[in-house]
Motif scaffolding. Structure first.
Motif, mmCIF file in Angstrom:
data_model
loop_
_atom_site.group_PDB
_atom_site.id
_atom_site.type_symbol
_atom_site.label_atom_id
_atom_site.label_comp_id
_atom_site.label_asym_id
_atom_site.label_seq_id
_atom_site.Cartn_x
_atom_site.Cartn_y
_atom_site.Cartn_z
ATOM 1 N N ILE A 163 0.843 -1.202 0.000
ATOM 2 C CA ILE A 163 0.000 0.000 0.000
ATOM 3 C C ILE A 163 0.879 1.254 0.000
ATOM 4 N N LEU A 164 1.909 1.260 0.854
ATOM 5 C CA LEU A 164 2.825 2.403 0.906
ATOM 6 C C LEU A 164 3.507 2.611 -0.448
ATOM 7 N N GLY A 165 3.955 1.518 -1.070
ATOM 8 C CA GLY A 165 4.612 1.622 -2.375
ATOM 9 C C GLY A 165 3.703 2.219 -3.430
ATOM 10 N N MET A 166 2.437 1.777 -3.450
ATOM 11 C CA MET A 166 1.494 2.305 -4.445
ATOM 12 C C MET A 166 1.195 3.782 -4.196
ATOM 13 N N VAL A 167 1.052 4.162 -2.925
ATOM 14 C CA VAL A 167 0.788 5.568 -2.594
ATOM 15 C C VAL A 167 1.972 6.433 -3.018
ATOM 16 N N LEU A 168 3.195 5.979 -2.721
ATOM 17 C CA LEU A 168 4.385 6.749 -3.088
ATOM 18 C C LEU A 168 4.526 6.879 -4.603
ATOM 19 N N LEU A 169 4.276 5.791 -5.334
ATOM 20 C CA LEU A 169 4.363 5.868 -6.797
ATOM 21 C C LEU A 169 3.280 6.772 -7.376
ATOM 22 N N ALA A 170 2.081 6.700 -6.810
ATOM 23 C CA ALA A 170 1.000 7.585 -7.286
ATOM 24 C C ALA A 170 1.359 9.049 -7.017
ATOM 25 N N ALA A 171 1.911 9.301 -5.827
ATOM 26 C CA ALA A 171 2.309 10.678 -5.496
ATOM 27 C C ALA A 171 3.415 11.159 -6.429
ATOM 28 N N ALA A 172 4.383 10.279 -6.714
ATOM 29 C CA ALA A 172 5.471 10.663 -7.617
ATOM 30 C C ALA A 172 4.942 10.943 -9.014
ATOM 31 N N GLY A 173 4.037 10.083 -9.483
ATOM 32 C CA GLY A 173 3.444 10.294 -10.809
ATOM 33 C C GLY A 173 2.625 11.572 -10.867
ATOM 34 N N GLY A 174 1.830 11.825 -9.819
ATOM 35 C CA GLY A 174 1.028 13.057 -9.765
ATOM 36 C C GLY A 174 1.903 14.294 -9.761
ATOM 37 N N ASN A 175 2.989 14.272 -8.998
ATOM 38 C CA ASN A 175 3.917 15.404 -8.976
ATOM 39 C C ASN A 175 4.587 15.610 -10.326
ATOM 40 N N ALA A 176 4.903 14.509 -11.011
ATOM 41 C CA ALA A 176 5.541 14.630 -12.329
ATOM 42 C C ALA A 176 4.591 15.276 -13.332
ATOM 43 N N VAL A 177 3.325 14.839 -13.317
ATOM 44 C CA VAL A 177 2.331 15.433 -14.223
ATOM 45 C C VAL A 177 2.143 16.910 -13.904
ATOM 46 N N ALA A 178 2.031 17.230 -12.621
ATOM 47 C CA ALA A 178 1.869 18.641 -12.222
ATOM 48 C C ALA A 178 3.080 19.460 -12.629
ATOM 49 N N ALA A 179 4.275 18.866 -12.526
ATOM 50 C CA ALA A 179 5.495 19.588 -12.903
ATOM 51 C C ALA A 179 5.498 19.909 -14.390
ATOM 52 N N VAL A 180 5.037 18.964 -15.219
ATOM 53 C CA VAL A 180 5.005 19.193 -16.668
ATOM 54 C C VAL A 180 3.966 20.262 -17.009
ATOM 55 N N VAL A 181 2.779 20.150 -16.396
ATOM 56 C CA VAL A 181 1.694 21.097 -16.683
ATOM 57 C C VAL A 181 2.065 22.512 -16.220
ATOM 58 N N GLU A 182 2.628 22.621 -15.019
ATOM 59 C CA GLU A 182 2.942 23.928 -14.455
ATOM 60 C C GLU A 182 4.350 24.401 -14.796
ATOM 61 N N ARG A 183 5.118 23.546 -15.462
ATOM 62 C CA ARG A 183 6.493 23.861 -15.868
ATOM 63 C C ARG A 183 7.369 24.279 -14.683
ATOM 64 N N THR A 184 7.333 23.437 -13.659
ATOM 65 C CA THR A 184 8.190 23.658 -12.492
ATOM 66 C C THR A 184 9.083 22.429 -12.310
#
Length: 201
Positions: free
Chosen positions: A31-52
């Motif tokens: 469960i921890l692994g899936m949450v961490l990977l989801a958070a990492a993926g969400g941050n990556a998408v946000a970084a691309v969209v917001e260009r940060t």
């Protein structure tokens, strides 16, 4: 006493058992692994969209932690019911069995030494090991993963089996001296199956 069949040879031996990790720990790690990977993926998408760059940094840091948690969960959850992990000492060889029932065996005639070692685990954390070393030219090395074999040769490390002291359910000092005794006294190995229990510290 424990019976084991490996590489077409069935024999009895003395089991130096390891503790088993409870399945709930594996579920929580998954469960921890899936949450961490989801958070990492969400941050990556946000970084691309917001260009940060902050989100990509989170991907680099949090992503590997998620992968490590999932690998830990896999190793814990693949354990088979009824399999007791540990080191099995028989008249002809030393075997190490994990909680999934996978076995690594080293014949006594291939053992060059049994030595204590200290493993640094990061920071000021250390662990004691029992290292079972094999002669560098022993045929048993052919059963080792080629990458691990090359790494061992590069490090000049002939330890084929390593047992952490805190993995054993018995006093590790007794286990160490038992293994050293049978290495030094090959004529007594035939009596291993009749040895007294060694599970008392």
């Amino acid at each position: 006493m424990e019976d084991i069949e490996h590489d077409g040879l069935r024999e009895s031996g003395l089991l130096l058992a390891f503790g088993k990790t409870h399945k709930i720990v594996g579920v929580l790690a998954a469960i921890l692994g899936m949450v961490l990977l989801a958070a990492a993926g969400g941050n990556a998408v946000a970084a691309v969209v917001e260009r940060t760059w902050f989100g990509l940094g989170a991907l680099v840091v949090v992503g590997p932690l998620g992968v490590v948690a999932l690998l830990s969960a896999y190793l814990i959850l693949r354990g088979r019911r009824g399999v007791v992990p540990g080191v099995l000492v028989t008249p002809t060889r030393i075997l190490r069995r994990d909680n999934a029932g996978d076995v690594v065996a080293i014949p006594w005639h291939d053992v060059s030494a049994i030595e204590p070692r200290i493993l640094k685990q990061g920071g000021s954390s250390y662990s004691n090991l029992i290292a079972i070393e094999a002669h560098p030219t022993a045929p048993v090395w052919e059963s080792v993963n080629p990458a691990l074999r090359r790494l061992a040769r590069r490090r000049d490390d002939s330890a084929l089996l390593k047992v952490q002291d805190n993995a054993l359910l018995m006093n590790p000092l007794i286990a160490y001296h038992l293994l050293r005794h049978y290495l030094a006294n090959p004529e007594q190995r035939r009596d291993i199956c009749h040895a007294a229990p060694v599970d008392q510290p």
